[in-house]
Design a protein around this motif. Structure first.
Motif, short mmCIF file in Angstrom:
data_model
loop_
_atom_site.label_atom_id
_atom_site.label_comp_id
_atom_site.label_asym_id
_atom_site.label_seq_id
_atom_site.Cartn_x
_atom_site.Cartn_y
_atom_site.Cartn_z
N GLY A 50 0.82 -1.21 0.00
CA GLY A 50 0.00 0.00 0.00
C GLY A 50 0.85 1.25 0.00
N ASN A 51 0.19 2.39 0.16
CA ASN A 51 0.93 3.66 0.18
C ASN A 51 1.67 3.82 1.51
N SER A 52 2.38 4.92 1.66
CA SER A 52 3.23 5.10 2.84
C SER A 52 2.43 5.11 4.14
N VAL A 53 1.21 5.62 4.10
CA VAL A 53 0.37 5.65 5.31
C VAL A 53 0.08 4.23 5.77
N VAL A 54 -0.31 3.37 4.84
CA VAL A 54 -0.61 1.97 5.14
C VAL A 54 0.65 1.25 5.63
N ARG A 55 1.75 1.45 4.92
CA ARG A 55 3.01 0.77 5.28
C ARG A 55 3.49 1.19 6.66
N HIS A 56 3.43 2.48 6.96
CA HIS A 56 3.88 2.95 8.28
C HIS A 56 2.97 2.46 9.39
N ARG A 57 1.67 2.38 9.12
CA ARG A 57 0.73 1.86 10.12
C ARG A 57 1.07 0.41 10.47
N LEU A 58 1.34 -0.40 9.44
CA LEU A 58 1.70 -1.80 9.69
C LEU A 58 3.01 -1.91 10.45
N THR A 59 3.98 -1.07 10.08
CA THR A 59 5.27 -1.08 10.76
C THR A 59 5.09 -0.72 12.23
N ARG A 60 4.28 0.30 12.51
CA ARG A 60 4.04 0.70 13.90
C ARG A 60 3.31 -0.39 14.68
N LEU A 61 2.34 -1.03 14.05
CA LEU A 61 1.61 -2.13 14.70
C LEU A 61 2.57 -3.24 15.13
#
Length: 114
Positions: A50-61
């Protein structure tokens, strides 16, 4: 105390090439002994997910799940967690279940103290 993490491409390559990998629906987990008294984690989320928002959310999770449960994981391991496409809209609870499922089948989850 600063958390140890895998940062260099060469460190990721080493875990990918020499580590044992197991996967479930949402995550792929590579584990390699690092012969130290620290457990290091690396998180990889492809642009395909996904876009950076999606990728960063998954990384943070994933990072938060690791942070809260670090004491339940055996020490002396390098762990690389790769998020799969299906993890895009996953809840925290489901991600945590997927993470622990992989820890369990890798056999690196510490036994519960009673």
């Amino acid at each position: 105390m600063k958390k140890e993490s895998i940062k260099k491409n060469s460190e990721y390559r080493k875990v990918y090439n020499s580590g044992k990998s197991l996967a479930n629906r949402y995550l792929v987990m590579y584990v390699l002994d690092n012969n130290t008294d620290k457990t290091r984690i690396g998180i990889s989320v492809s642009k395909k997910v996904g876009n950076s928002v999606v990728r960063h959310r998954l990384t943070r999770l994933i990072r938060e799940i690791y942070r809260l449960n670090e004491q339940k994981i055996q020490i002396g391991k390098d762990i690389v967690v790769v998020a799969r496409m299906s993890a895009k809209d996953i809840s925290y609870h489901d991600m945590e279940k997927a993470f622990f499922h992989l820890l369990k089948i890798h056999g690196i989850e510490k036994e519960e103290m009673i």
